[in-house]
Each structure stands twice: as C-alpha cells, then as structure tokens.
Design a protein around this motif. Structure first.
Motif, PDB file in Angstrom:
ATOM      1  N   VAL A   1      53.522  -1.861 -22.007  1.00 40.55           N
ATOM      2  CA  VAL A   1      52.948  -0.468 -22.035  1.00 40.55           C
ATOM      3  C   VAL A   1      53.616   0.349 -21.291  1.00 40.55           C
ATOM      4  N   GLY A   2      54.459   1.287 -21.988  1.00 41.58           N
ATOM      5  CA  GLY A   2      55.572   2.170 -21.305  1.00 41.58           C
ATOM      6  C   GLY A   2      56.686   1.191 -20.757  1.00 41.58           C
ATOM      7  N   ASN A   3      56.816   1.450 -19.368  1.00 39.26           N
ATOM      8  CA  ASN A   3      58.082   0.457 -18.841  1.00 39.26           C
ATOM      9  C   ASN A   3      57.248  -0.561 -18.127  1.00 39.26           C
ATOM     10  N   ALA A   4      56.117  -1.053 -18.491  1.00 39.23           N
ATOM     11  CA  ALA A   4      55.393  -2.272 -17.633  1.00 39.23           C
ATOM     12  C   ALA A   4      54.861  -3.315 -18.508  1.00 39.23           C
ATOM     13  N   GLY A   5      54.978  -4.452 -18.051  1.00 31.71           N
ATOM     14  CA  GLY A   5      54.386  -5.556 -18.711  1.00 31.71           C
ATOM     15  C   GLY A   5      52.817  -5.816 -18.180  1.00 31.71           C
ATOM     16  N   VAL A   6      51.737  -5.457 -18.878  1.00 30.74           N
ATOM     17  CA  VAL A   6      50.453  -5.609 -18.442  1.00 30.74           C
ATOM     18  C   VAL A   6      49.635  -6.960 -19.011  1.00 30.74           C
ATOM     19  N   ILE A   7      49.350  -7.668 -17.890  1.00 30.82           N
ATOM     20  CA  ILE A   7      48.430  -8.663 -18.180  1.00 30.82           C
ATOM     21  C   ILE A   7      47.072  -8.343 -17.880  1.00 30.82           C
ATOM     22  N   THR A   8      46.048  -8.826 -18.937  1.00 29.63           N
ATOM     23  CA  THR A   8      44.719  -8.581 -18.740  1.00 29.63           C
ATOM     24  C   THR A   8      44.265  -9.656 -19.031  1.00 29.63           C
ATOM     25  N   LEU A   9      43.168 -10.077 -17.687  1.00 24.45           N
ATOM     26  CA  LEU A   9      42.538 -11.383 -17.716  1.00 24.45           C
ATOM     27  C   LEU A   9      41.301 -11.091 -18.589  1.00 24.45           C
ATOM     28  N   ASN A  10      40.845 -11.552 -19.561  1.00 27.43           N
ATOM     29  CA  ASN A  10      39.696 -11.155 -20.646  1.00 27.43           C
ATOM     30  C   ASN A  10      38.955 -12.086 -21.117  1.00 27.43           C
ATOM     31  N   ARG A  11      38.116 -12.808 -19.994  1.00 31.11           N
ATOM     32  CA  ARG A  11      37.175 -13.595 -20.006  1.00 31.11           C
ATOM     33  C   ARG A  11      35.840 -13.066 -19.179  1.00 31.11           C
ATOM     34  N   PRO A  12      35.435 -11.924 -19.572  1.00 37.03           N
ATOM     35  CA  PRO A  12      34.470 -10.874 -18.564  1.00 37.03           C
ATOM     36  C   PRO A  12      33.010 -11.691 -18.674  1.00 37.03           C
ATOM     37  N   LYS A  13      32.871 -12.520 -19.532  1.00 37.34           N
ATOM     38  CA  LYS A  13      31.353 -13.124 -19.602  1.00 37.34           C
ATOM     39  C   LYS A  13      31.372 -14.492 -18.368  1.00 37.34           C
ATOM     40  N   VAL A  14      32.665 -14.817 -18.090  1.00 37.62           N
ATOM     41  CA  VAL A  14      32.744 -15.830 -17.148  1.00 37.62           C
ATOM     42  C   VAL A  14      33.667 -15.247 -15.649  1.00 37.62           C
ATOM     43  N   LEU A  15      33.399 -13.871 -15.753  1.00 32.43           N
ATOM     44  CA  LEU A  15      34.026 -13.213 -14.524  1.00 32.43           C
ATOM     45  C   LEU A  15      35.701 -13.499 -14.610  1.00 32.43           C
ATOM     46  N   ASN A  16      36.190 -13.539 -15.826  1.00 33.36           N
ATOM     47  CA  ASN A  16      37.509 -13.816 -15.844  1.00 33.36           C
ATOM     48  C   ASN A  16      37.982 -15.119 -15.188  1.00 33.36           C
ATOM     49  N   ALA A  17      37.271 -16.240 -15.219  1.00 33.16           N
ATOM     50  CA  ALA A  17      37.602 -17.477 -14.612  1.00 33.16           C
ATOM     51  C   ALA A  17      38.976 -17.933 -15.365  1.00 33.16           C
ATOM     52  N   LEU A  18      39.947 -18.516 -14.363  1.00 31.16           N
ATOM     53  CA  LEU A  18      41.172 -19.001 -15.048  1.00 31.16           C
ATOM     54  C   LEU A  18      41.141 -20.305 -15.348  1.00 31.16           C
ATOM     55  N   ASN A  19      41.614 -20.577 -16.783  1.00 37.84           N
ATOM     56  CA  ASN A  19      41.576 -22.005 -17.339  1.00 37.84           C
ATOM     57  C   ASN A  19      43.204 -22.162 -17.530  1.00 37.84           C
ATOM     58  N   LEU A  20      43.375 -23.558 -18.010  1.00 38.94           N
ATOM     59  CA  LEU A  20      44.750 -23.916 -18.220  1.00 38.94           C
ATOM     60  C   LEU A  20      45.448 -23.214 -19.258  1.00 38.94           C
TER      61      LEU A  20
ATOM     62  N   ASP B   1      65.478  -6.389 -19.090  1.00 37.54           N
ATOM     63  CA  ASP B   1      66.145  -5.265 -18.591  1.00 37.54           C
ATOM     64  C   ASP B   1      65.119  -3.919 -18.960  1.00 37.54           C
ATOM     65  N   GLU B   2      64.295  -3.891 -19.685  1.00 39.64           N
ATOM     66  CA  GLU B   2      63.492  -2.926 -20.286  1.00 39.64           C
ATOM     67  C   GLU B   2      62.058  -3.015 -19.591  1.00 39.64           C
ATOM     68  N   THR B   3      61.967  -4.150 -18.966  1.00 40.48           N
ATOM     69  CA  THR B   3      60.450  -4.200 -18.206  1.00 40.48           C
ATOM     70  C   THR B   3      60.640  -3.870 -16.558  1.00 40.48           C
ATOM     71  N   ASP B   4      60.103  -2.763 -16.130  1.00 41.67           N
ATOM     72  CA  ASP B   4      60.560  -2.426 -14.780  1.00 41.67           C
ATOM     73  C   ASP B   4      59.415  -2.951 -13.959  1.00 41.67           C
ATOM     74  N   LEU B   5      57.987  -3.206 -14.232  1.00 38.92           N
ATOM     75  CA  LEU B   5      57.289  -3.802 -13.261  1.00 38.92           C
ATOM     76  C   LEU B   5      56.055  -4.628 -13.967  1.00 38.92           C
ATOM     77  N   VAL B   6      55.401  -5.430 -13.374  1.00 36.65           N
ATOM     78  CA  VAL B   6      54.336  -6.089 -13.947  1.00 36.65           C
ATOM     79  C   VAL B   6      52.838  -5.652 -13.253  1.00 36.65           C
ATOM     80  N   ILE B   7      51.897  -5.483 -14.065  1.00 36.54           N
ATOM     81  CA  ILE B   7      50.546  -5.134 -13.892  1.00 36.54           C
ATOM     82  C   ILE B   7      49.710  -6.103 -14.121  1.00 36.54           C
ATOM     83  N   ILE B   8      48.708  -6.743 -13.433  1.00 37.63           N
ATOM     84  CA  ILE B   8      47.626  -7.631 -13.720  1.00 37.63           C
ATOM     85  C   ILE B   8      46.351  -7.364 -13.259  1.00 37.63           C
ATOM     86  N   LYS B   9      45.492  -7.348 -14.295  1.00 33.24           N
ATOM     87  CA  LYS B   9      44.203  -6.793 -14.173  1.00 33.24           C
ATOM     88  C   LYS B   9      43.132  -7.647 -14.822  1.00 33.24           C
TER      89      LYS B   9
END
Length: 383
Positions: free
Chosen positions: A39-58, A75-83
């Motif tokens: 998105v724009g100049n950023a790499g955006v990571i969205t944890l997308n398991r809202p039913k289990v509060l975005n619990a992290l799996n392998l 070179d075209e990615t200036d920052l990383v956002i995680i949400k």
C-alpha cells in the motif's frame, strides 16, 4: 508422578488425533489468515483471524517471514506495518492448543512452531526498514513477539498487554528474556512472573510501546505512514510523535489506564530468588503485595524458577542469544508435565485448577532448573 504418567500416556495416544492436528494446521488457509499488501510505499501485514483474536499459527509464520525479508530488500518498499483485523486484538498469542496436541504425541510441530516463530522474532528485531506494529487491542504472548522487537510499537486506549505464560507452565518467550529485563527497575520481572495486564497508556509508560495514539486516529495515521516518501526512522518517529501530541491535548493522560506509576512497589521483586520475592511480598502485607503473592501461588513453580533465571541471564545477552536460550527452554517445557497440565486446566477443561508437578518451589532443585537451559546440540536454534 501421576501427572507425568498422564503426560506420557497422552504422548502415546492415537496417531489419528495427530493426523487430524496436522491436517488442521497445514491445510489452514494461511493466505486468508494473514494478508500481505503493498500500500503506497509500505508493506502491510494484517493478521486476519479475528474469531480467535488473531492467534498466530505456523502457516502464518511461514507466510510472514519470507515476505518480510523480501520487503526488507525491496527498494520500492520503505517501511513495514503490521496490524490485526477485527477491532478486538492485535494478536492474543500463539496457537498453543495445536502445539500442546502435537507435543503430546511427539509431532515435530512442537519443535517447528517455536523454532520458526523465534526466527521471525529475530528478523523483526533486526529489520533494516522501519517496522511499525499497531498494537490496538489484545497483545499477548506471540503477539508481543510480532511487535515488541520492532522499532515502533503504537499502543491505544484499547491495548491490553500481558505475558501470562507462567500460568500455563511455560515462560515469557518470543524474546521476553531480552526486552523484559530492559524495562525500568524490576517491572519486567514483575510482569514476567505474575502475568500482570498493562492497559492503554501504561503499555507505553512501561516502555513496551514506543508511542500512544487514540484508537480512532489509527486509520489516519496508517494513511500518512504509507504515503511517506523514502522515510528515515526519524521521519517515522516525527509523524508518530505528532499523533501522540494530539492525544496529550485531549487529556488521555488521565483516562483509560491502570494506575501503575508511581504507586506500585516493584522493589518487592528485588531478590536473589523467587522464594525471596514471595518473602518480600508476605512481609510487606499491603493489598498489592498480598494480591501478587496470591497470584504467584497459582503459577507453575518450575515456570517461575525458569522465568527468573531466564530474565537474569537475558539482561546481558543479545536478542539472538536470548532466542537460542528460549528455544532450549521451550523444548524442556515440551518434555515436562506442567505445560500440558496448564493448558488443560486453563484452556481446555477450564477448571482453573492445575496440578503442578513439582507442586512447590522448595521441591525444585537448582540442577533441575539448570538442565532446562542445557544445549540441544545439533537441535539448537540456528540463524
């Protein structure tokens, strides 16, 4: 002894359940569970398991790690956002139930999950691009590992932070041995042993978050972040500071947080042992001290001992060396009894009455604690 026997029997239980676990884990739609966008100049990571509060799996870990490394070199990615998606949680932790089931039957997931999670934690901690974690909502365990080692961690009034692992026979991992002893005074040890929950502004006051922004302003902040042109870390910091300064004007200093500073006597956690801390708390006799002593009495004794030593050692180690140490501890917990019993009591049967083995601090020898820190030889974590 009966708990250990039970754990051993569980490990020998039917391979049918193991196949079911593997099918669930590896057929999981990782692509849907975690979204990767430019998105724009950023790499955006969205944890997308809202039913289990975005619990992290392998599968999620296996999606995030290569993409993070790719963006770091791009070179075209200036920052990383995680949400996190869903509005309730950033990430409430790792998929502990799946790890528990795997550990019972000797499935490699109990090794692979921790190994790959810790490698990802290290990649976040060493990321050369500005890494911004928007920790709006519940942020615990594995969610802390996805955020706290990054350069920027943005809390809101909805943030709820905790490392509650001693309650399930584990220890505050994902680099907890690195960041917790670096918090002010004995605050980190207090949080590690008790699993105390920090809320809202206190998450930033404690040093866990780098910034505090009003939750309703997060979308506007994200929009400005993704359109920054070739930003330095200082540019990102200035933008976050400007949003934080808006919060101050609106009086958030007084609202939506626990009253942590300067009232809680963390000095009571200054001792050369867990037993000494309990003595301090009992001798103090204040409501705060009584509550913490009661909390500690419910935790796994071996977890408390391991955690104390983990933070003591981690205070002078690099993040990489801490993660190597924590991988050894994770596998010691997989070999032991308390992790399985803690997950049973708190997450599965929910009777809240774990039968710890050993059942008291006095029964645990220094040697048995030391053994948990022993090298795994060829199976040690490597970067």
């Amino acid at each position: 002894v009966s708990v250990c026997v039970l754990a051993c029997l569980l490990r020998l239980s039917s391979l049918c359940s193991l196949r079911r676990i593997q099918g669930h884990m590896m057929s999981s739609q990782a692509g849907a569970d975690v979204l990767m966008e430019k998105v724009g100049n950023a790499g955006v990571i969205t944890l997308n398991r809202p039913k289990v509060l975005n619990a992290l799996n392998l599968p999620m870990i296996r999606h995030i790690y290569p993409q993070l490394k790719k963006w770091e070199k791009d070179d075209e990615t200036d920052l990383v956002i995680i949400k996190g998606a869903g509005g309730k949680a950033f990430c409430a932790g790792g998929d502990i139930r799946a790890v528990t089931e795997a550990g019972k039957v000797g499935d490699p997931l109990a090794q692979d999950f921790f190994r790959e999670e810790y490698i990802l934690n290290h990649a976040i901690g060493t990321c050369k691009k500005p890494y911004i974690a928007l920790i709006d909502g519940i942020t615990m365990g594995g969610g802390v590992g996805l955020s706290v080692h990054g350069r920027f961690r943005v809390a809101t009034e909805k943030t709820l932070f905790a490392m509650p692992e001693t309650a399930i026979g584990l220890f505050p991992d994902v680099g907890g041995g690195y960041f917790l002893p670096r918090l002010e005074g004995k605050l980190g040890l207090f949080l590690a042993l008790t699993g105390f929950r920090l809320k809202g502004r206190d998450v930033q006051r404690a040093g866990v978050a780098s910034h505090f922004v009003e939750a309703q302003k997060i979308p506007a902040l994200e929009k400005e972040l993704v359109h920054l042109k070739s930003p330095s870390a200082e540019d990102v910091s200035r933008l976050l500071d400007s949003y934080q300064s808006q919060v101050r004007k609106q009086g958030y200093l007084q609202g939506n947080h626990t009253v942590l500073w300067p009232f809680l006597p963390f000095r009571l956690f200054s001792s050369s042992s867990v037993e000494g801390i309990l003595q301090n708390l009992k001798a103090d006799g204040s409501p705060f001290a009584k509550k913490q002593a009661e909390t500690l009495s419910k935790m796994s004794p071996i977890s408390l001992k391991i955690t104390y030593k983990q933070l003591q050692a981690g205070a002078s180690l690099s993040l990489q060396d801490v993660l190597v140490m924590e991988y050894r501890l994770s596998q010691a917990c997989m070999r032991g009894c308390d992790f399985y019993e803690g997950v049973r009591a708190l997450l599965i049967d929910k009777d809240q009455s774990p039968k710890w083995n050993p059942s008291s601090l006095e029964e645990i020898s220094d040697q048995s604690v030391e053994e948990c820190f022993s090298s795994l030889g060829q199976k040690d974590l490597r970067f």
